[in-house]
Structure formats: C-alpha cells, structure tokens
Design a protein around this motif. Structure first.
Motif, PDB file in Angstrom:
ATOM      1  N   GLY A  12      42.803  47.887  32.366  1.00 43.62           N
ATOM      2  CA  GLY A  12      41.412  47.616  32.058  1.00 43.62           C
ATOM      3  C   GLY A  12      40.439  48.298  32.993  1.00 43.62           C
ATOM      4  N   GLY A  13      40.926  49.112  33.937  1.00 37.50           N
ATOM      5  CA  GLY A  13      40.038  49.807  34.864  1.00 37.50           C
ATOM      6  C   GLY A  13      39.278  48.824  35.731  1.00 37.50           C
ATOM      7  N   ASP A  14      38.049  49.185  36.062  1.00 38.88           N
ATOM      8  CA  ASP A  14      37.247  48.331  36.947  1.00 38.88           C
ATOM      9  C   ASP A  14      37.034  46.939  36.372  1.00 38.88           C
ATOM     10  N   ALA A  15      37.000  46.829  35.038  1.00 39.86           N
ATOM     11  CA  ALA A  15      36.808  45.523  34.413  1.00 39.86           C
ATOM     12  C   ALA A  15      37.991  44.600  34.676  1.00 39.86           C
ATOM     13  N   GLY A  16      39.169  45.179  34.954  1.00 34.88           N
ATOM     14  CA  GLY A  16      40.363  44.370  35.184  1.00 34.88           C
ATOM     15  C   GLY A  16      40.391  43.703  36.542  1.00 34.88           C
ATOM     16  N   VAL A  17      39.460  44.076  37.427  1.00 33.67           N
ATOM     17  CA  VAL A  17      39.450  43.524  38.780  1.00 33.67           C
ATOM     18  C   VAL A  17      39.198  42.020  38.764  1.00 33.67           C
ATOM     19  N   ALA A  18      38.573  41.522  37.719  1.00 36.62           N
ATOM     20  CA  ALA A  18      38.271  40.088  37.637  1.00 36.62           C
ATOM     21  C   ALA A  18      39.508  39.256  37.306  1.00 36.62           C
ATOM     22  N   ASN A  19      40.643  39.905  37.110  1.00 33.58           N
ATOM     23  CA  ASN A  19      41.854  39.187  36.700  1.00 33.58           C
ATOM     24  C   ASN A  19      43.015  39.481  37.648  1.00 33.58           C
ATOM     25  N   PRO A  20      43.029  38.880  38.823  1.00 32.58           N
ATOM     26  CA  PRO A  20      44.129  39.133  39.765  1.00 32.58           C
ATOM     27  C   PRO A  20      45.511  38.832  39.190  1.00 32.58           C
ATOM     28  N   CYS A  21      45.612  37.887  38.250  1.00 33.83           N
ATOM     29  CA  CYS A  21      46.933  37.604  37.686  1.00 33.83           C
ATOM     30  C   CYS A  21      47.473  38.820  36.933  1.00 33.83           C
ATOM     31  N   ARG A  22      46.609  39.558  36.239  1.00 31.31           N
ATOM     32  CA  ARG A  22      47.042  40.786  35.562  1.00 31.31           C
ATOM     33  C   ARG A  22      47.409  41.865  36.571  1.00 31.31           C
ATOM     34  N   LEU A  23      46.638  41.951  37.649  1.00 30.32           N
ATOM     35  CA  LEU A  23      46.949  42.935  38.679  1.00 30.32           C
ATOM     36  C   LEU A  23      48.300  42.633  39.314  1.00 30.32           C
ATOM     37  N   ALA A  24      48.606  41.344  39.481  1.00 33.42           N
ATOM     38  CA  ALA A  24      49.899  40.948  40.043  1.00 33.42           C
ATOM     39  C   ALA A  24      51.044  41.381  39.132  1.00 33.42           C
ATOM     40  N   LEU A  25      50.882  41.145  37.840  1.00 31.18           N
ATOM     41  CA  LEU A  25      51.934  41.522  36.903  1.00 31.18           C
ATOM     42  C   LEU A  25      52.075  43.037  36.815  1.00 31.18           C
ATOM     43  N   ALA A  26      50.963  43.764  36.921  1.00 29.40           N
ATOM     44  CA  ALA A  26      51.031  45.221  36.908  1.00 29.40           C
ATOM     45  C   ALA A  26      51.752  45.734  38.152  1.00 29.40           C
ATOM     46  N   ARG A  27      51.528  45.107  39.288  1.00 28.51           N
ATOM     47  CA  ARG A  27      52.216  45.497  40.514  1.00 28.51           C
ATOM     48  C   ARG A  27      53.725  45.235  40.396  1.00 28.51           C
TER      49      ARG A  27
END
Length: 784
Positions: free
Chosen positions: A566-581
C-alpha cells in the motif's frame, strides 16, 4: 618599538551578531559613560555602529568590556575595529536613531518573561500590575512581531500601538530597562485581551482582567479555551480533568498521541515528573521549550488525566513563557484554577498553527468553547520547541522553533546564498550565506494547502530578516514531494537553474556533520535510520549506512528490504507491515501471532495476493517500518492513529525492561553487492520468545539491543574497510533515546567518535541544513 598611545584616540567599531532588540545600545551607553568617553552608538543594517573617543587606556578598556560582557540576550559574533582621527569631541556619549539600510543583523528569538517583569506583574503598586503584555529589553517577543530589519518599532507589529507619555519616557531613557524595547507598552497604550465565547455557552464577551478571570473559570469548569500566545493559538484545558482532555482529544481527532502540559510553576512540574538538574535548567531557561520528562509514579498529589499521554512513561512539560500564561494560572489572591493545563497547538489535524484572530474563530470553531485573544498581530507562526535531555545532561532538540529561531547556526564551510526547503514532514526551511545558516520556525507536514502557504510565508519572512537573496535552491530528491515541487516553482520565480535535489539520507548525514562543525575533508560513517526516503534505485530507503561527505556518498550497508504493502498509505497498519516482514523473511503467519489476529481473514487474503503478485508493494529498507512491524509482532500496536505511534509504544515497552539482563536478538550480516543487515534471524528469535510467553517489554528490549549491536558491527566493518573512525547517528529513528544511547555506548566503547544531534533535530526538521550544505558548498552540480 613605538610607545603605545596615551593621548585621546577615536575608534570605530562595527559589532555583528545578535545585537538588536537585546538592550545592546543602552549597555554600550552605560559602559561608555562609566569611562567618560565621548562618541555615539546606533543600529545599522549590519549590526551596531559605535564610535568612541577619549584616552587610549579608557578606549582599550571599553573595547575589552564590550567583547567580554555583552547584555544577557546578546551574542557577539564579530567586532570590526577601525582607527579614526580624533575630533576633539568631549560631549556626552549619545545614542543615535536607527539607520535604515540593508544588512544582516541577527534578531534574537522570542524569550520568556524575565524575573523583573514578573515582579512588576505581581506588584499591586506597579503601573504594569497584571498587564498581560509586560516586557523589557531582556524578554518578550522578537521574531514573532518583527516584520523587517533593522529591528525597530516601526518594523514590528507594535507599530500600530502609539506609546503613552510614560512608556515613551522609558523607551527614550538609556538608563531604563525598557530603552528601545520595541514591544514596550502598558495598560494605557498597549494591546488588549478579549474573550469571545462560542454561541450558546452562556458566557458574555469580556475584555482585559475580566477576560482572564472568565477564561480561568471556564478552564476550571472543564471547558476548552483557545489561548493566543506569541507565535499562535493553543487549545487549553485542565490536564487533570479526564472529561475535558477526552473532549479535546475527540474534537481535535488526536487519536492516542500525547498532549503537552503547561505547569503553573516548577514545583507543580516536580509533582508530576522526575527532574534532573539539566531538565530543570531546560524547563526554566529563557527558551522555555517543551521538555520530555519521566512521569512520577505515583504522582505527588497532582494526577494528570490518563488521556493526556496514554501508555507513555514520559510527559512533555513546559512552564509559562508569556504574562498571559502567568495570569491564566492566577496571581496570589485569585480564585483557584487548574495548576496544569494541556497546551496543544491551535489547529486542526494536518494544518499549521492558527495566528490570525478572525481565522481562529472559524478554523477552531467546534474545537474551542471560547477564545482568549488579543489585538497584537503575529508576524510569523512559531510553534513550541520540543527537546529531551540525555543522561549525560546534553539536550537533543526534536522540534526547533520558538526560543531557538532565528538564532543562526555557524557553518563549518562558507556557502553561497542558498534556500533549502526541507522535506514534506516536520518541514522547516533554511537560508544560508557565508558562514551562517538560519532555520525558519517549524511549519509541519506539507499535505495541506494551508501548510504550503505557511511554509512560503515563513520563507519570505526569514528572507526579510536575514537579507539572504538565494541564488540556489535545494530540495529533497523525492519526485512526489510537495516541497520539491515548491522548490521548482521557487527556482523559476528567481530565474535560477533547476533546484539541486539532494538524496534524503545524504542530507541527514550532512546535517549531523554541519552541526558538529566538520568541514567535510574526511568522510564519515553515516547511520541514517528513519521512516522513508527516496532511494537511488527508486525504492523506499530508511535503514542506510552511507560513507559520506558534503559532495558525495556511497551506500556501504542497508537493512534488507521488505515489501511496503500500500506504499505510504500502508504505514497506518503495522500489522500488515509485520506480516510483510515475515513474508520477506520466509517465516510463517502463525495463527497465534498477535499480528495475524489483528488482521482479519479477508484482509490477510488480499495482503497475501498483493505480496505474491507484488502489486502496490514498493520495497523498503526502512528501519522505521521495521520498528512498526516488531511493535505489532510484540502485541503492542497494530493500527497507528498518528505518526510513529507503533515505534513509540515499542520504545516505551523496552524502557520498562531496560535494566533487566534480557540479551539481544541477532541480525544477519552478508550480501554479495554491499553489506545487508538481515532481520530474519531477529524475527525468528522473537517469534520463538513470543511462543514461550515472553513479555512484550522483554521482546522490545531485546530488539533494541540487537539492532544497536548490528549497528556497531556494521560500523566496525566500515572502519576496517575504509579507515574511517567517525560515525554520525541521524534520522528520525534516533529520536529514540534508548536506541541512540545503546548505539553511542557501543560505538564509543569500540573507539569510534560518535556524532549525535543537539540543537538540530535528527528527524526531518533538520533536513534542510543538510540540503543547504550539500547544495551550498558544491561548485558544479548536475541538474536532475
């Protein structure tokens, strides 16, 4: 050898620095009179011009005292001396009126009310008793009332307030504390307060003392009052009233972001926070910043509402810095009111602070129940500065604004006349020429038209005060930044070449080098950790170790990238960032993980397809995003309501376990094309600990220690490969006190010299200085 002169001599001195608006001319007058010297002193566009005549010994004594004992708010950066033929003048030393000419005199920042003025404010026998605008040459507004230079009343927003005879006498008397104090006024001739209630409040409009009394009563009753300060409006409420704080948080759409608190006095601050000697000094300094303090647990009889700074072990505290603030808390004998007030910027989310009275009534409608304003205009918005104090007593400014600007920074190398426009977050502009640079006040984020307009006004105002006419414009390299587009338009208006576009993390490192006074002759190992920056490969950088000077850089190491869904818009969702990592590390999305539980089945299915097909998934090496991911994996923050929330909660958790021997998570170091710091081993160890039920504070502490050890290992390899021994820690991630302290300790223990930010913020608020140095010191730049 020629004998020294003993007869009368005449000498001309041109004094440069912060020498206007600080009582410099009366100081010179008193000094010359005490030595029975003739001559004069006057303001010019270049500073202060002095001619003195008398016995050589007395003139020499005058020059020595002038350089060594300036007035409290003055800073002398240079004195040019010129011998003149004697005129035989014997008359009394004179103060001449200001010469209106171009120049570059340094204007002092706004300064908190001095002790002498506070005594007058509280003295029933003084004619300025309870005067909300009491000031003198040693305190009060400067930057925020100045409309031009030289600094004189006609070039301030006080020009519309003719002085009464009593104030005029003080203003014209060199022996008086208010001699040429441009904001000087009294109840008879100065600005006036006015309280405007919202419709239906059941309170009548009021003026002066009644306005203050009504505002204090409204605050005590749990209402929200918009209070006009020197640099803009605040929204204020009783910090001990949960309903009032909750209402303010809801109306301002603040989410869970902490509020700053203004305490009535130092003893009140000590009831809610634990203060070191250095923190007391910062709180009570003439700059009066917000200081991040450790909350006292339990508080000493004064309990802040839990909604002031939820989940944080720290609270941002400041003390009153204007007479209006002092009177709002009340003088002895006044009806009791709150002793601690939430004081947050008077604006809507994403907009700059409000300064105009009519605009305040519209833009703050629905947020405030009443407005306590005054009729002294504000020339430029100026938000409160923010700093933290390290364990060694040094300060780290996180927002450089009121109390600091426009005080110049001395540059290690001369630059051509250059404008640097900063970035899109925490925006500040910077103008430089020669060996000095001037920051404008904090503007904020560039997402709104009002913020862009505020940045342009701040730039024009700074240009008027500094007389810098830029011949080069510098901006961030990100092609989508509003600030970069503004720089292009600015260059066109100035008839210049295309702006110099500076890589984001190179600018951060150059900023740290400039603040440390490095001339760039030897590169540094620059550790630039932040949330986002446009990389040379078109991806999002943010976990960079660059070998850099002012003219060039080389990427030595970086964090292993992961998709940013989601690019910069995805920053509001740390749970998604965790799964992406986890996906990037080849680790499973186990059902027992808090990040999985926080992300519903349908959302996870969409996310998986995104990652597999690489749709709207820009790779990022950002350490800021890694903090977000780990925060979610530790069960702390899955959806962020404000910038850096997940990282702040992770740091807060780590602080709770910092004194325990928790160990450190491992990071991998390898890679064929440059050194890559791989978080996969750290993530695997964290998941194992999580499965064993290890508490979140321990997970957080092990992550911080592991990352610091990885930084130390990378810098060791860089020293081995290059022989470089200086490391600069920069970027917004190093606002994290725990990580910065851990890294600095390990690096210094390994014999490396460590540069850490002090007066220049490590975050994007300091970016413009680095842009200025890269662009301003270059001889030939390729346009992009």
């Amino acid at each position: 050898m020629t004998a020294p002169a003993t007869g009368p001599v005449r000498r001309r001195l041109t004094v440069r620095g912060t020498v206007q608006g600080v009582g410099f001319r009366p100081h010179v007058h008193r000094l010359a009179a005490s030595l029975a010297l003739a001559g004069f002193v006057g303001n010019t566009g270049d500073g202060v011009l002095i001619e003195v005549e008398g016995p050589a010994e007395a003139v020499d004594r005058f020059c020595a005292l002038l350089a060594g004992e300036p007035p409290p708010l003055a800073t002398v950066t240079g004195i040019h001396r010129e011998e003149l033929p004697g005129t035989g003048e014997r008359g009394p030393f004179a103060i001449r009126s200001t010469e209106r000419a171009a120049g570059r005199t340094q204007l002092p920042p706004d300064t908190a009310t001095c002790a002498d003025c506070l005594r007058e404010l509280a003295d029933p026998g003084d004619r300025r008793h309870r005067h909300p605008f009491v000031t003198c040459t040693h305190c009060g507004p400067r930057l925020t009332i100045a409309t031009g230079m030289p600094y004189d009343r006609a070039a301030t927003t006080m020009a519309g307030f003719p002085m009464c005879p009593a104030c005029a006498r003080e203003y014209g008397d060199p022996a008086d504390r208010r001699f040429h104090a441009q904001p000087v006024a009294c109840p008879d001739c100065g600005p006036r307060l006015a309280l405007t209630p919202a419709a239906g409040l059941g309170v009548r409009p009021a003026r002066d003392a009644e306005a203050l009394a009504t505002a204090r009563a409204l605050l005590a009753a749990g209402r929200i009052v918009a209070v006009k300060g020197v640099g803009g409006y605040h929204l204020a409420c009783d910090a001990t009233d949960p309903r009032a704080v909750t209402a303010l948080r809801r109306r301002k759409e603040r989410g869970g972001k902490a509020f700053a608190v203004m305490c009535a006095d130092l003893p009140t601050a000590e009831r809610i926070a634990v203060l070191s000697a250095a923190e007391r000094a910062a709180l009570t300094s003439a700059r009066r910043p917000i200081v991040l303090l450790r909350r006292r647990t339990p508080p000493d009889g004064l309990r802040l509402a839990g909604q002031v700074c939820p989940g944080s072990p720290h609270v941002g505290v400041m003390l009153p810095y204007t007479p209006v603030h002092t009177l709002l808390f009340g003088l002895p004998g006044d009806p009791p009111g709150p002793r601690a007030l939430v004081m947050t910027s008077g604006n809507r989310s994403g907009e700059p602070i409000v300064t105009d009275d009519a605009e305040a009534l519209t833009r703050l409608a629905g947020l405030a129940d009443a407005w306590l304003g005054h009729d002294r205009p504000i020339a430029v918005p100026c938000d409160d500065s923010l700093l933290r104090v390290r364990p060694d007593g040094t300060g780290q400014v996180l927002r450089r604004s009121r109390g600091y600007v426009p005080r110049p920074l001395r540059l290690p190398l001369p630059v051509g006349p250059t404008l640097a426009v900063g970035g899109d977050l925490k925006n500040t502009v910077c103008l430089g020429e020669g060996e000095h640079a001037w920051f404008g006040p904090h503007t904020g984020d560039m997402g709104e038209l009002t913020a862009l307009e505020a940045a342009e006004r701040a730039e024009r105002h700074l240009a008027r005060l500094t007389s810098v006419s830029p011949r080069r414009v510098a901006a961030d390299r990100h092609p989508g930044y509003h600030s970069a587009r503004r720089a292009r338009a600015r260059a066109v208006r100035l008839g210049l070449r295309t702006p110099v576009f500076v890589q984001h993390h190179h600018a951060h490192i150059a900023s740290a080098m400039a603040e440390a006074g490095l001339d760039g002759g030897t590169p540094v190992i620059g550790v630039a950790f932040d949330g986002t920056g446009y990389g040379d490969d078109g991806t999002v950088w943010g976990g960079e170790v660059l070998l850099a000077d002012y003219t060039r850089y080389r990427r030595f190491a970086h964090l292993a990238p992961a998709p940013l869904p989601g690019g910069d818009a995805g920053v509001a969702n740390p749970c998604r960032l965790a799964l992406a990592r986890l996906w990037a590390a080849g680790l499973p999305w186990r059902d027992d993980l808090p990040s999985v539980a926080a992300c519903p089945d349908t959302e996870r299915a969409v996310l998986r397809r995104q990652l597999e097909r690489q749709v709207a998934c820009v790779p990022t090496s950002s350490v800021g995003r890694l903090f977000d991911a780990v925060s979610s994996l530790a069960g702390l923050c899955h959806r962020a309501e404000y910038e850096a929330q997940a990282a702040l909660e992770l740091e807060a958790a780590a602080v709770r376990a910092r004194d325990a021997d928790t160990g450190a998570y491992p990071f991998g170091l390898g890679g064929a094309d440059g050194l890559v710091c791989d978080p996969a081993p750290m993530l695997a160890a964290l998941l194992d600990d999580r499965a064993r039920g290890t508490p979140a504070p321990v997970l957080a502490a092990r992550f911080h220690r592991g990352l610091a050890r990885a930084v130390a290992a990378i810098c060791h390899r860089a020293r081995t490969a290059t022989g470089l021994t200086t490391v600069a820690l920069t970027g917004g991630v190093f606002a994290n006190a725990l990580l910065e302290e851990e890294c600095a300790t390990l690096l210094a223990g390994a014999g490396l010299t460590v540069l850490r930010h002090g007066e220049v913020p490590p975050n994007d608020g300091g970016l413009a200085l680095g842009q200025l140095m890269v662009a301003g010191t270059a001889v030939n730049h390729e346009t992009e």
